[in-house]
Design a protein around this motif. Structure first.
Motif, PDB file in Angstrom:
ATOM      1  N   PRO A   1       0.823  -1.218   0.000  1.00 52.10           N
ATOM      2  CA  PRO A   1       0.000   0.000   0.000  1.00 52.10           C
ATOM      3  C   PRO A   1       0.852   1.260   0.000  1.00 52.10           C
ATOM      4  O   PRO A   1       0.535   2.240  -0.694  1.00 52.10           O
ATOM      5  N   LEU A   2       1.941   1.241   0.734  1.00 49.22           N
ATOM      6  CA  LEU A   2       2.812   2.420   0.778  1.00 49.22           C
ATOM      7  C   LEU A   2       3.407   2.682  -0.610  1.00 49.22           C
ATOM      8  O   LEU A   2       3.411   3.821  -1.099  1.00 49.22           O
TER       9      LEU A   2
ATOM     10  N   ASP B   1       8.538   0.494   2.448  1.00 48.12           N
ATOM     11  CA  ASP B   1       7.723   0.145   1.294  1.00 48.12           C
ATOM     12  C   ASP B   1       7.898  -1.343   1.025  1.00 48.12           C
ATOM     13  O   ASP B   1       8.455  -2.066   1.839  1.00 48.12           O
ATOM     14  N   LEU B   2       7.456  -1.808  -0.108  1.00 46.60           N
ATOM     15  CA  LEU B   2       7.494  -3.235  -0.416  1.00 46.60           C
ATOM     16  C   LEU B   2       8.906  -3.810  -0.280  1.00 46.60           C
ATOM     17  O   LEU B   2       9.104  -4.860   0.327  1.00 46.60           O
TER      18      LEU B   2
ATOM     19  N   ILE C   1      13.258   3.707   1.646  1.00 47.19           N
ATOM     20  CA  ILE C   1      13.812   2.912   2.749  1.00 47.19           C
ATOM     21  C   ILE C   1      14.926   3.680   3.457  1.00 47.19           C
ATOM     22  O   ILE C   1      15.111   3.557   4.666  1.00 47.19           O
ATOM     23  N   ILE C   2      15.630   4.534   2.713  1.00 48.64           N
ATOM     24  CA  ILE C   2      16.759   5.230   3.346  1.00 48.64           C
ATOM     25  C   ILE C   2      16.308   6.302   4.318  1.00 48.64           C
ATOM     26  O   ILE C   2      17.093   6.783   5.118  1.00 48.64           O
ATOM     27  N   ILE C   3      15.032   6.732   4.243  1.00 52.39           N
ATOM     28  CA  ILE C   3      14.595   7.675   5.269  1.00 52.39           C
ATOM     29  C   ILE C   3      13.659   6.982   6.254  1.00 52.39           C
ATOM     30  O   ILE C   3      12.876   7.621   6.951  1.00 52.39           O
ATOM     31  N   GLY C   4      13.734   5.657   6.278  1.00 53.17           N
ATOM     32  CA  GLY C   4      13.039   4.934   7.327  1.00 53.17           C
ATOM     33  C   GLY C   4      11.586   4.622   7.060  1.00 53.17           C
ATOM     34  O   GLY C   4      10.828   4.364   7.986  1.00 53.17           O
ATOM     35  N   LEU C   5      11.172   4.661   5.798  1.00 55.56           N
ATOM     36  CA  LEU C   5       9.818   4.212   5.470  1.00 55.56           C
ATOM     37  C   LEU C   5       9.923   2.800   4.901  1.00 55.56           C
ATOM     38  O   LEU C   5      10.862   2.494   4.172  1.00 55.56           O
TER      39      LEU C   5
END
Lengths: 369, 260
Positions: A163-164, A316-317, A310-314
């Motif tokens: 979803p992200l 995603d898949l 991903i590098i800012i801490g989210l």
């Protein structure tokens, strides 16, 4: 047929000689037409023979079923461990979203896919369709956040997985598209100030890697804001994406604009159309149709670039797949994890590519000579 | 339209009323002086043919009349509205001035009918049904009504140019400008376009045509203007112009285009 002039006067049709039709002729013409191509064909067949059987054996024949334990998967000679994907499926797809509420992101995925599918149908290309999207996005927001209609509130730091990825890319591209049109028009404007601003923006953003833009959004943005005011991390990433995508798409559209002959502008001017009428009715419909291949190229690359969050801490898949690999019990099954999410990414991108080909053909049908 | 088919009566309209006035118009492309001191008045309903060698500025002149090109000195007044940098005025003038281009410039992504209704709907704010009805009237007049649902790319050059004329007429212009309308056509298609232009001339439309079709000039024009190197060298009735040219440059030009 008996009285037909052609059948009585012209020579009868004959079948071409067998040396130019049929599978053997095709193989000769396409695979062995020169000695060099013949060599390449043999080399490629040999390589395929080396690669495909081991892969099939690993992925299917020796693979462990979905019920297998990590121990069984680690047994010598065991193939792919799809049990890992089965075990981590919900985490990979939905991240840290509360387990009991994961039907909500699932509904969001299906809703967005439904909206996208509807958008692909030209019967829905009506002035009211953006409203459907707005309602759809509102529903997405309600489902994801909750807090109303008896849904428990889920802070967006718990969002993750597919979803992200979908939210970031769909909202990102949908907002970036109109912005990019304005930028492209601005870059070709007669007004020096607007042109300079557009050029400066596009060149600045294009000259910076997306990663640094994301870093800036996550680290530097807050420095400029007054204390106490904070913009959500997800929103910051979203804004960074929109800014980045807009600059690239603007260049794709500019390419289309430049391909429109001067006569089209003159004819529109000559009829007394205003600037926005001329652009909206005459120039942009043609320019965007021409720009479809580079635009879809941008769409596809941005869909995949969302994995950089991903590098800012989210998460995603790609992030959730990576995180699922850190479970000590299931460590080491990275091939299965990456293959699985690779397939998901590929399915989306392949669909975009196929749809764009169809759209291009449809739009060109009306302009066929 | 049939009511006004008073063939070859140039002054059927209010006499002496100038719909186009160019006073001392100059234009430069960079350093190149394309238009030099153009003084031209056109009466309502007058049919004018502008000819001259290539590069003489004749296309530039008529393109200045609807501000597709900007003049740098002098005044151009169209139906009482002066063309200046004022965008509002430019739009007003363009509504009243139809233009037909050498390369037709139809909108390839719209059908023939949509090409004709676009400007009436968006510029004149006409209801769609009314615009379509009017478009069909004009398409019938240029004898191409049966192609209304086709796209321009499916038509021949002559057909496209007739659609382009109909598209301009749908705006009910007071003036029609033709910029070498038959130059890009295959020879067998020139006549069908000229026939449409002749019938338009007979209906009393004010027309300025840049063309090399001297037959058209002889039979239709009220006045022939000869331009060379950015100047109007000579203007006269077609009879006088062709039988009794006054300047050497005109004589040279006529000998080149008539004796080949």
């Amino acid at each position: 047929m008996t009285g037909d002039v052609h059948s009585t006067m012209s020579l009868p049709d004959e079948r071409p000689p067998s040396s130019v039709v049929g599978p053997l002729a095709w193989i000769r013409a396409n695979l062995f037409n020169t000695w060099f191509n013949g060599l390449l064909t043999i080399l490629i067949v040999w390589l395929l023979f080396q690669m495909i059987p081991p892969f099939v054996s690993w992925a299917f024949i020796k693979a462990q079923g979905f019920g297998a334990t990590p121990q069984e998967c680690r047994a010598p000679g065991a193939g792919a461990c799809w049990a890992f994907v089965g075990e981590k499926l919900r985490f990979i797809l939905f991240g840290t979203y509360p387990y009991a509420e994961q039907w909500r992101p699932l509904a969001v995925i299906m809703l967005v896919i439904l909206l996208l599918a509807a958008s692909c149908d030209r019967r829905f290309w009506r002035p009211w369709f953006p409203l459907v999207w707005l309602v759809g996005l509102a529903v997405v927001g309600v489902l994801m956040w909750g807090g109303v209609f008896g849904l428990t509130y889920v802070e967006n730091s718990y969002w993750g997985g597919l979803p992200l990825t979908i939210i970031l890319s769909v909202i990102g591209l949908a907002v970036a598209f109109p912005v990019s049109i304005l930028l492209a028009l601005g870059r070709r404007s007669d007004m020096p100030a607007i042109r300079a601003l557009s050029v400066a923006y596009i060149e600045l953003i294009r000259g910076v890697p997306l990663i640094s833009l994301l870093f800036m959004a996550s680290v530097m943005f807050p420095l400029f804001l007054p204390t106490g005011v904070s913009i959500d991390k997800l929103l910051r990433a979203q804004i960074a994406f929109i800014m980045f995508a807009a600059a690239y798409m603007a260049e794709a559209i500019r390419g289309g604009l430049q391909a429109i002959p001067k006569g089209q502008y003159e004819a529109a001017d000559g009829l007394g159309l205003s600037y926005w009428q001329k652009m909206g009715k005459i120039i942009l419909p043609q320019a965007i149709a021409i720009s479809i291949p580079p635009l879809v190229n941008t769409f596809i690359s941005f869909f995949k670039d969302t994995s950089l969050v991903i590098i800012i801490g989210l998460y995603d898949l790609l992030g959730t797949a990576k995180a699922s690999l850190t479970d000590p019990a299931w460590r080491g099954f990275y091939r299965e994890a990456y293959l699985f999410i690779g397939l998901i990414y590929w399915a989306f991108c392949f669909f975009m590519s196929k749809y764009s080909q169809r759209l291009e053909r449809d739009l060109n049908r009306s302009r066929r000579r | 339209m049939t009511a006004t088919q008073t063939t070859a009566q140039p002054h059927a309209y209010a006499e002496g009323e100038d719909i186009i006035q160019c006073i001392g118009v100059h234009k430069w492309y960079g350093e190149f002086h394309v238009l030099k001191d153009i003084n031209l008045s056109v009466r309502r309903g007058e049919r004018i043919v502008i000819c001259g060698p290539s590069g003489s500025g004749k296309s530039t002149l008529i393109r200045c009349l609807n501000r597709l090109e900007e003049h740098q000195k002098g005044r151009i007044v169209i139906d009482g509205i002066e063309l200046t940098g004022n965008l509002k005025n430019i739009e007003l003038v363009r509504r009243e001035v139809g233009m037909v281009f050498q390369h037709f410039n139809l909108f390839p992504h719209l059908t023939v009918l949509e090409n004709c209704t676009l400007a009436p709907i968006w510029v004149r704010k006409k209801p769609k049904a009314e615009a379509e009805e009017m478009a069909m009237t004009y398409l019938t007049r240029v004898q191409i009504a049966e192609q209304a649902k086709k796209y321009p790319g499916q038509l021949s050059g002559g057909q496209q140019q007739r659609v382009a004329i109909a598209r301009s007429l749908c705006m009910n212009p007071k003036i029609m400008l033709f910029d070498e309308p038959t130059s890009a056509l295959d020879p067998e298609m020139v006549k069908e376009v000229l026939d449409v232009m002749i019938s338009l001339a007979e209906s009393g439309m004010t027309m300025l045509c840049v063309t090399h079709e001297m037959g058209f000039a002889k039979s239709v024009a009220d006045r022939v203007i000869f331009m060379d190197r950015g100047e109007i060298v000579e203007q006269n009735t077609p009879d006088e112009f062709f039988s009794n040219p006054r300047s050497d440059r005109t004589r040279l030009f006529l000998s080149q285009i008539l004796n080949h």
